[in-house]
Design an enzyme around this catalytic site. Structure first.
Site, PDB file in Angstrom:
ATOM      1  N   GLN A  68     -92.841 107.725 -85.171  1.00 40.07           N
ATOM      2  CA  GLN A  68     -92.049 108.122 -84.132  1.00 40.07           C
ATOM      3  C   GLN A  68     -91.235 106.448 -83.795  1.00 40.07           C
ATOM      4  O   GLN A  68     -92.176 105.822 -83.213  1.00 40.07           O
ATOM      5  CB  GLN A  68     -92.668 108.622 -83.146  1.00 40.07           C
ATOM      6  CG  GLN A  68     -92.819 110.363 -83.494  1.00 40.07           C
ATOM      7  CD  GLN A  68     -93.583 110.817 -82.162  1.00 40.07           C
ATOM      8  OE1 GLN A  68     -94.746 110.926 -82.199  1.00 40.07           O
ATOM      9  NE2 GLN A  68     -93.018 111.558 -81.157  1.00 40.07           N
ATOM     10  N   GLN A 127     -87.738 109.943 -87.338  1.00 37.33           N
ATOM     11  CA  GLN A 127     -88.013 110.640 -86.189  1.00 37.33           C
ATOM     12  C   GLN A 127     -87.574 109.725 -84.724  1.00 37.33           C
ATOM     13  O   GLN A 127     -87.975 108.539 -84.617  1.00 37.33           O
ATOM     14  CB  GLN A 127     -89.371 110.930 -86.142  1.00 37.33           C
ATOM     15  CG  GLN A 127     -90.059 111.907 -84.969  1.00 37.33           C
ATOM     16  CD  GLN A 127     -91.381 112.474 -85.198  1.00 37.33           C
ATOM     17  OE1 GLN A 127     -91.862 112.128 -86.122  1.00 37.33           O
ATOM     18  NE2 GLN A 127     -91.887 113.064 -84.294  1.00 37.33           N
ATOM     19  N   ASP A 128     -86.990 110.641 -83.836  1.00 35.27           N
ATOM     20  CA  ASP A 128     -86.839 109.972 -82.445  1.00 35.27           C
ATOM     21  C   ASP A 128     -85.738 108.638 -82.646  1.00 35.27           C
ATOM     22  O   ASP A 128     -86.016 107.655 -81.928  1.00 35.27           O
ATOM     23  CB  ASP A 128     -87.890 109.679 -81.704  1.00 35.27           C
ATOM     24  CG  ASP A 128     -88.890 110.819 -81.440  1.00 35.27           C
ATOM     25  OD1 ASP A 128     -88.604 111.960 -81.611  1.00 35.27           O
ATOM     26  OD2 ASP A 128     -90.020 110.627 -81.038  1.00 35.27           O
ATOM     27  N   ASP A 172     -86.010 115.510 -84.306  1.00 38.06           N
ATOM     28  CA  ASP A 172     -85.554 115.221 -82.951  1.00 38.06           C
ATOM     29  C   ASP A 172     -84.926 113.856 -82.750  1.00 38.06           C
ATOM     30  O   ASP A 172     -85.449 113.101 -81.846  1.00 38.06           O
ATOM     31  CB  ASP A 172     -86.916 115.269 -82.267  1.00 38.06           C
ATOM     32  CG  ASP A 172     -87.580 116.603 -82.140  1.00 38.06           C
ATOM     33  OD1 ASP A 172     -87.156 117.601 -82.597  1.00 38.06           O
ATOM     34  OD2 ASP A 172     -88.919 116.246 -81.644  1.00 38.06           O
ATOM     35  N   ARG A 225     -84.267 121.918 -80.862  1.00 40.06           N
ATOM     36  CA  ARG A 225     -85.371 122.961 -80.323  1.00 40.06           C
ATOM     37  C   ARG A 225     -85.698 122.239 -78.998  1.00 40.06           C
ATOM     38  O   ARG A 225     -85.314 121.194 -78.456  1.00 40.06           O
ATOM     39  CB  ARG A 225     -86.656 122.583 -81.316  1.00 40.06           C
ATOM     40  CG  ARG A 225     -86.961 121.064 -81.293  1.00 40.06           C
ATOM     41  CD  ARG A 225     -88.563 120.948 -82.153  1.00 40.06           C
ATOM     42  NE  ARG A 225     -88.864 119.670 -82.419  1.00 40.06           N
ATOM     43  CZ  ARG A 225     -90.464 119.597 -82.666  1.00 40.06           C
ATOM     44  NH1 ARG A 225     -90.919 120.345 -83.263  1.00 40.06           N
ATOM     45  NH2 ARG A 225     -90.473 118.268 -82.866  1.00 40.06           N
TER      46      ARG A 225
END
Length: 472
Positions: A266, A288-289, A310, A378
């Protein structure tokens, strides 16, 4: 006072602090101002208590989380102070933006300890102040009676100046030039920013332009709340790494924000908590992120964003317009999720709006599209809100469209909308059947999510000299 307090979402802390107030409010505006003052005063007390907890934070992870909380509480005080003492030209929408940021700060502080695997009970002494509940009450009291009409007041707000226009073409007249090869004033972005504290060129509230010449700047740059009205101009989507922007009215053009960690980590490439910030023809590269749209009003135009899980997340009020959003190849067995919006309170005016963009997969992902699933978003928090308007979606998007976060949590409190999207990935026949998911067919159902209404962006984006679509 009982009547006033019982009209709020959290009446108990209201009654606890205000029952013995000598002067009862006669009007809603009086009650609102009283509550703002109370929230501000208690946040100051909580910040002092937080300072005193420092001796309990001796390990490096715990010290890091504590320092982050100190910065977040300082920013919360800033947000509450400018709400409490705002000029008459500021609107309830401005207040709702700043209060939303204040509430997000407190939640981020709480989660900071668990994020570094430290027990959050160190913050227990702060619980007595009930700050989150008080700010939530402020949001509820200030909430406009009609949320679909959050357009700015007529005229230009105080931060708009004609001199700001066409700044993105002013690299030849920049206040400071950063050049890796030594041909500018500084060779690093950090040194350029450090110079502003003592620079005679820096005039309060005046736009300040930093031209970053082509090159790889392997820096972790922080732009804090005291550095407002900054513009970063690059030579195009190059290879400049800048993270953690908090100064209001930040503008970036022709810059690449990159995190070189692979899909196994992340790793945020960019965090923005800058109000009325504009990113034009920039790229954000990570896995990620990738892009943390942390808080306040933000606008992204003709940008490129790469990621896996995400990779656009946070609790800002943000619009992406005419951007290219690329899902990448994740780790084996994982799925891609484009957005994870984190609205905490139903009265926060936050959410992610993706408008007239292209949703695609990289070449590597496209080859593996039959084995890797990709989703539009999400729900990170209970009142997560994400809207897709008139985008092109490739077939990489799973027919269900959206993914649960933890079990069946938040499916009836989230607010997800799709409106007039095209492409094989936009087919709606197999979309999720959640109570909070909506398929919009009329403009009136989504007009509140335009640049003009959702972020009141007309004046300040025009001021930045960046093209935009005001409506649908």
């Amino acid at each position: 006072m009982s009547w006033w307090c019982n009209s709020t979402p959290h009446p108990q802390p209201c009654l606890h602090y205000l029952t013995h107030t000598p002067h009862l409010p006669k009007h809603k505006s009086d009650f609102y101002h009283l509550f703002l003052q109370l929230s501000f005063n208690l946040t100051l007390l909580a910040q002092r208590s937080l300072h005193n907890l420092g001796h309990h934070c001796r390990s490096e992870p715990r010290r890091t989380a504590w320092n982050d909380c100190l910065r977040l509480y300082s920013n919360t005080i800033l947000q509450l102070n400018r709400t409490l003492n705002s000029s008459p030209s500021c609107s309830p929408f401005d207040h709702q933006t700043w209060l939303s940021a204040a509430l997000t700060n407190l939640d981020t502080c709480r989660h900071g300890f668990s994020d570094v695997h430290q027990p959050p009970n160190i913050l227990s002494p702060l619980a007595k102040y009930n700050l989150s509940e008080l700010i939530s009450n402020c949001l509820a009291i200030n909430k406009p009676s009609n949320q679909t009409t959050s357009s700015p007041k007529p005229g230009m707000p105080p931060w708009t100046r004609v001199a700001n226009r066409k700044l993105l073409q002013l690299s030849t007249k920049a206040n400071i030039v950063v050049a890796k090869d030594g041909s500018g004033h500084f060779t690093t972005i950090k040194d350029a920013l450090n110079s502003l504290a003592s620079s005679s060129q820096r005039i309060s509230n005046a736009r300040f332009v930093i031209y970053v010449k082509r090159g790889v700047y392997a820096e972790n740059v922080q732009i804090d709340s005291s550095l407002n009205n900054l513009t970063f101009v690059g030579d195009g989507m190059g290879q400049t790494v800048i993270t953690y922007v908090f100064g209001d009215e930040f503008i970036a053009s022709g810059i690449t924000f990159r995190n070189t960690f692979g899909p196994g980590s992340q790793a945020v490439a960019m965090l923005s908590g800058s109000d009325r910030s504009v990113f034009y023809r920039c790229s954000f590269e990570g896995y990620q992120d990738t892009l943390f749209v942390y808080s306040q009003r933000q606008f992204y135009r003709e940008c490129i964003i790469y990621g896996t899980i995400d990779f656009i997340f946070g609790n800002a009020a943000v619009v992406f317009q005419r951007c290219n959003i690329f899902a990448r190849m994740p780790r084996h067995g994982e799925a891609n999720v484009i957005t994870a919006q984190g609205r905490l309170d139903p009265n926060q005016n936050t959410g992610i709006v993706i408008h007239s963009c292209n949703i695609r997969g990289t070449t590597e992902l496209w080859r593996a599209r039959k084995t890797v699933k990709s989703y539009l978003g999400r729900p990170w928090m209970k009142y997560s809100r994400t809207v897709y308007l008139k985008n092109y979606m490739e077939s990489i998007i799973d027919p269900s469209g959206w993914l649960q976060f933890i079990g069946n949590n938040y499916l009836d409190t989230l607010y997800y909308v799709e409106y007039k999207n095209t492409g094989a990935g936009s087919r709606l026949s197999q979309r999720v059947k959640w109570p909070g998911f909506h398929i919009a067919v009329r403009p009136s159902q989504v007009i509140q999510f335009t640049v003009a209404n959702f972020i009141s962006g007309g004046p300040w984006i025009t001021s930045a000299g960046v093209p935009f679509i005001s409506g649908l």
